[in-house]
Design a protein around this motif. Structure first.
Motif, PDB file in Angstrom:
ATOM      1  N   ASP A   1      26.021  22.758  34.859  1.00 48.74           N
ATOM      2  CA  ASP A   1      25.650  22.401  36.227  1.00 48.74           C
ATOM      3  C   ASP A   1      25.468  23.688  37.030  1.00 48.74           C
ATOM      4  OD1 ASP A   1      25.613  21.693  38.936  1.00 48.74           O
ATOM      5  OD2 ASP A   1      27.067  20.074  38.667  1.00 48.74           O
ATOM      6  N   LYS A   2      24.211  24.038  37.329  1.00 47.35           N
ATOM      7  CA  LYS A   2      23.914  25.318  37.977  1.00 47.35           C
ATOM      8  C   LYS A   2      24.580  25.458  39.343  1.00 47.35           C
ATOM      9  CE  LYS A   2      19.707  26.282  35.494  1.00 47.35           C
ATOM     10  NZ  LYS A   2      18.315  26.713  35.546  1.00 47.35           N
ATOM     11  N   GLU A   3      24.574  24.399  40.124  1.00 49.49           N
ATOM     12  CA  GLU A   3      25.200  24.471  41.442  1.00 49.49           C
ATOM     13  C   GLU A   3      26.714  24.649  41.311  1.00 49.49           C
ATOM     14  OE1 GLU A   3      25.668  21.904  45.562  1.00 49.49           O
ATOM     15  OE2 GLU A   3      24.147  21.325  44.110  1.00 49.49           O
ATOM     16  N   ALA A   4      27.327  23.928  40.389  1.00 48.52           N
ATOM     17  CA  ALA A   4      28.767  24.058  40.173  1.00 48.52           C
ATOM     18  C   ALA A   4      29.118  25.452  39.651  1.00 48.52           C
ATOM     19  CB  ALA A   4      29.260  22.987  39.200  1.00 48.52           C
ATOM     20  N   ILE A   5      28.253  26.018  38.813  1.00 49.46           N
ATOM     21  CA  ILE A   5      28.489  27.370  38.292  1.00 49.46           C
ATOM     22  C   ILE A   5      28.441  28.367  39.440  1.00 49.46           C
ATOM     23  CG2 ILE A   5      27.503  29.217  36.866  1.00 49.46           C
ATOM     24  CD1 ILE A   5      26.564  26.965  34.923  1.00 49.46           C
ATOM     25  N   GLU A   6      27.443  28.252  40.294  1.00 48.40           N
ATOM     26  CA  GLU A   6      27.325  29.162  41.439  1.00 48.40           C
ATOM     27  C   GLU A   6      28.550  29.059  42.352  1.00 48.40           C
ATOM     28  OE1 GLU A   6      24.510  29.690  45.356  1.00 48.40           O
ATOM     29  OE2 GLU A   6      23.577  28.957  43.513  1.00 48.40           O
ATOM     30  N   ASN A   7      28.967  27.829  42.632  1.00 48.29           N
ATOM     31  CA  ASN A   7      30.152  27.626  43.475  1.00 48.29           C
ATOM     32  C   ASN A   7      31.411  28.167  42.802  1.00 48.29           C
ATOM     33  OD1 ASN A   7      28.648  26.417  45.499  1.00 48.29           O
ATOM     34  ND2 ASN A   7      28.987  24.355  44.711  1.00 48.29           N
ATOM     35  N   ALA A   8      31.531  27.976  41.502  1.00 49.68           N
ATOM     36  CA  ALA A   8      32.703  28.466  40.769  1.00 49.68           C
ATOM     37  C   ALA A   8      32.721  29.987  40.739  1.00 49.68           C
ATOM     38  CB  ALA A   8      32.717  27.888  39.357  1.00 49.68           C
ATOM     39  N   ARG A   9      31.568  30.606  40.576  1.00 47.96           N
ATOM     40  CA  ARG A   9      31.506  32.074  40.605  1.00 47.96           C
ATOM     41  C   ARG A   9      31.933  32.603  41.964  1.00 47.96           C
ATOM     42  NH1 ARG A   9      25.953  32.702  37.217  1.00 47.96           N
ATOM     43  NH2 ARG A   9      26.932  32.799  35.173  1.00 47.96           N
ATOM     44  N   ARG A  10      31.469  31.935  43.013  1.00 53.39           N
ATOM     45  CA  ARG A  10      31.845  32.333  44.367  1.00 53.39           C
ATOM     46  C   ARG A  10      33.356  32.175  44.562  1.00 53.39           C
ATOM     47  NH1 ARG A  10      28.746  29.056  46.830  1.00 53.39           N
ATOM     48  NH2 ARG A  10      26.959  30.442  46.896  1.00 53.39           N
ATOM     49  N   ALA A  11      33.898  31.067  44.092  1.00 52.20           N
ATOM     50  CA  ALA A  11      35.342  30.823  44.226  1.00 52.20           C
ATOM     51  C   ALA A  11      36.150  31.853  43.434  1.00 52.20           C
ATOM     52  CB  ALA A  11      35.684  29.409  43.766  1.00 52.20           C
ATOM     53  N   LEU A  12      35.667  32.210  42.249  1.00 54.66           N
ATOM     54  CA  LEU A  12      36.370  33.208  41.438  1.00 54.66           C
ATOM     55  C   LEU A  12      36.343  34.565  42.132  1.00 54.66           C
ATOM     56  CD1 LEU A  12      37.884  34.131  38.932  1.00 54.66           C
ATOM     57  CD2 LEU A  12      35.677  34.306  37.748  1.00 54.66           C
ATOM     58  N   ALA A  13      35.196  34.950  42.676  1.00 52.99           N
ATOM     59  CA  ALA A  13      35.096  36.233  43.383  1.00 52.99           C
ATOM     60  C   ALA A  13      36.042  36.260  44.582  1.00 52.99           C
ATOM     61  CB  ALA A  13      33.661  36.483  43.822  1.00 52.99           C
ATOM     62  N   ALA A  14      36.097  35.159  45.326  1.00 56.58           N
ATOM     63  CA  ALA A  14      36.978  35.078  46.491  1.00 56.58           C
ATOM     64  C   ALA A  14      38.443  35.141  46.079  1.00 56.58           C
ATOM     65  CB  ALA A  14      36.705  33.794  47.269  1.00 56.58           C
ATOM     66  N   ALA A  15      38.795  34.472  44.991  1.00 60.72           N
ATOM     67  CA  ALA A  15      40.182  34.482  44.514  1.00 60.72           C
ATOM     68  C   ALA A  15      40.595  35.885  44.070  1.00 60.72           C
ATOM     69  CB  ALA A  15      40.357  33.488  43.364  1.00 60.72           C
ATOM     70  N   LYS A  16      39.696  36.571  43.372  1.00 61.82           N
ATOM     71  CA  LYS A  16      39.993  37.940  42.941  1.00 61.82           C
ATOM     72  C   LYS A  16      40.153  38.867  44.143  1.00 61.82           C
ATOM     73  CE  LYS A  16      37.689  38.024  38.417  1.00 61.82           C
ATOM     74  NZ  LYS A  16      36.565  38.626  37.679  1.00 61.82           N
ATOM     75  N   LEU A  17      39.260  38.727  45.110  1.00 60.21           N
ATOM     76  CA  LEU A  17      39.327  39.554  46.305  1.00 60.21           C
ATOM     77  C   LEU A  17      40.621  39.292  47.069  1.00 60.21           C
ATOM     78  CD1 LEU A  17      38.012  41.594  48.209  1.00 60.21           C
ATOM     79  CD2 LEU A  17      36.788  39.689  49.269  1.00 60.21           C
ATOM     80  N   ALA A  18      40.976  38.028  47.239  1.00 62.10           N
ATOM     81  CA  ALA A  18      42.207  37.679  47.949  1.00 62.10           C
ATOM     82  C   ALA A  18      43.428  38.248  47.244  1.00 62.10           C
ATOM     83  CB  ALA A  18      42.323  36.167  48.089  1.00 62.10           C
ATOM     84  N   ALA A  19      43.471  38.156  45.924  1.00 62.30           N
ATOM     85  CA  ALA A  19      44.608  38.692  45.165  1.00 62.30           C
ATOM     86  C   ALA A  19      44.706  40.203  45.340  1.00 62.30           C
ATOM     87  CB  ALA A  19      44.475  38.333  43.689  1.00 62.30           C
ATOM     88  N   TYR A  20      43.561  40.882  45.315  1.00 63.73           N
ATOM     89  CA  TYR A  20      43.560  42.326  45.477  1.00 63.73           C
ATOM     90  C   TYR A  20      44.006  42.723  46.884  1.00 63.73           C
ATOM     91  CZ  TYR A  20      42.119  47.173  45.631  1.00 63.73           C
ATOM     92  OH  TYR A  20      42.117  48.533  45.793  1.00 63.73           O
ATOM     93  N   VAL A  21      43.483  42.031  47.891  1.00 60.23           N
ATOM     94  CA  VAL A  21      43.853  42.335  49.271  1.00 60.23           C
ATOM     95  C   VAL A  21      45.346  42.102  49.483  1.00 60.23           C
ATOM     96  CG1 VAL A  21      43.549  41.619  51.689  1.00 60.23           C
ATOM     97  CG2 VAL A  21      41.558  41.972  50.210  1.00 60.23           C
ATOM     98  N   GLU A  22      45.863  41.007  48.951  1.00 60.54           N
ATOM     99  CA  GLU A  22      47.306  40.735  49.076  1.00 60.54           C
ATOM    100  C   GLU A  22      48.125  41.855  48.468  1.00 60.54           C
ATOM    101  OE1 GLU A  22      47.929  36.883  47.330  1.00 60.54           O
ATOM    102  OE2 GLU A  22      47.058  35.843  49.041  1.00 60.54           O
ATOM    103  N   LYS A  23      47.708  42.361  47.319  1.00 60.33           N
ATOM    104  CA  LYS A  23      48.427  43.451  46.651  1.00 60.33           C
ATOM    105  C   LYS A  23      48.383  44.724  47.491  1.00 60.33           C
ATOM    106  CE  LYS A  23      48.308  46.198  42.376  1.00 60.33           C
ATOM    107  NZ  LYS A  23      48.182  47.513  42.988  1.00 60.33           N
ATOM    108  N   VAL A  24      47.209  45.070  47.992  1.00 55.58           N
ATOM    109  CA  VAL A  24      47.053  46.288  48.786  1.00 55.58           C
ATOM    110  C   VAL A  24      47.858  46.195  50.082  1.00 55.58           C
ATOM    111  CG1 VAL A  24      45.387  47.678  50.087  1.00 55.58           C
ATOM    112  CG2 VAL A  24      44.840  46.920  47.783  1.00 55.58           C
ATOM    113  N   VAL A  25      47.778  45.051  50.759  1.00 51.35           N
ATOM    114  CA  VAL A  25      48.496  44.874  52.016  1.00 51.35           C
ATOM    115  C   VAL A  25      50.010  44.964  51.790  1.00 51.35           C
ATOM    116  CG1 VAL A  25      49.032  43.189  53.839  1.00 51.35           C
ATOM    117  CG2 VAL A  25      46.661  43.603  53.166  1.00 51.35           C
ATOM    118  N   ALA A  26      50.491  44.414  50.695  1.00 51.27           N
ATOM    119  CA  ALA A  26      51.922  44.450  50.403  1.00 51.27           C
ATOM    120  C   ALA A  26      52.416  45.880  50.181  1.00 51.27           C
ATOM    121  CB  ALA A  26      52.228  43.590  49.180  1.00 51.27           C
TER     122      ALA A  26
END
Length: 67
Positions: free
Chosen positions: A19-44
């Protein structure tokens, strides 16, 4: 289960279904999750930011320019 692991699993599932739309949304969600995890680590690990520093970082994250 971490948000990154969940997002990665969702991407795998969407990829299997092709499902191309689901893949695009999942990629976006994965990028956001990785970014959030990194920001949380740096801020801590960082000392507290000034108001101006927080505003600059916020502007960057929100896609705008800091003035």
């Amino acid at each position: 289960m971490s948000e990154v692991v969940q997002a990665r699993a969702a991407l795998g599932s969407a990829s299997r279904w092709g499902d191309k739309e689901a893949i695009e949304n999942a990629r976006r969600a994965l990028a956001a999750a990785k970014l959030a995890a990194y920001v949380e680590k740096v801020v801590a690990e960082a000392p507290p930011l000034t108001d101006e520093q927080r505003a600059r970082v916020s502007a960057i994250v929100n896609g705008g320019e800091f003035q």
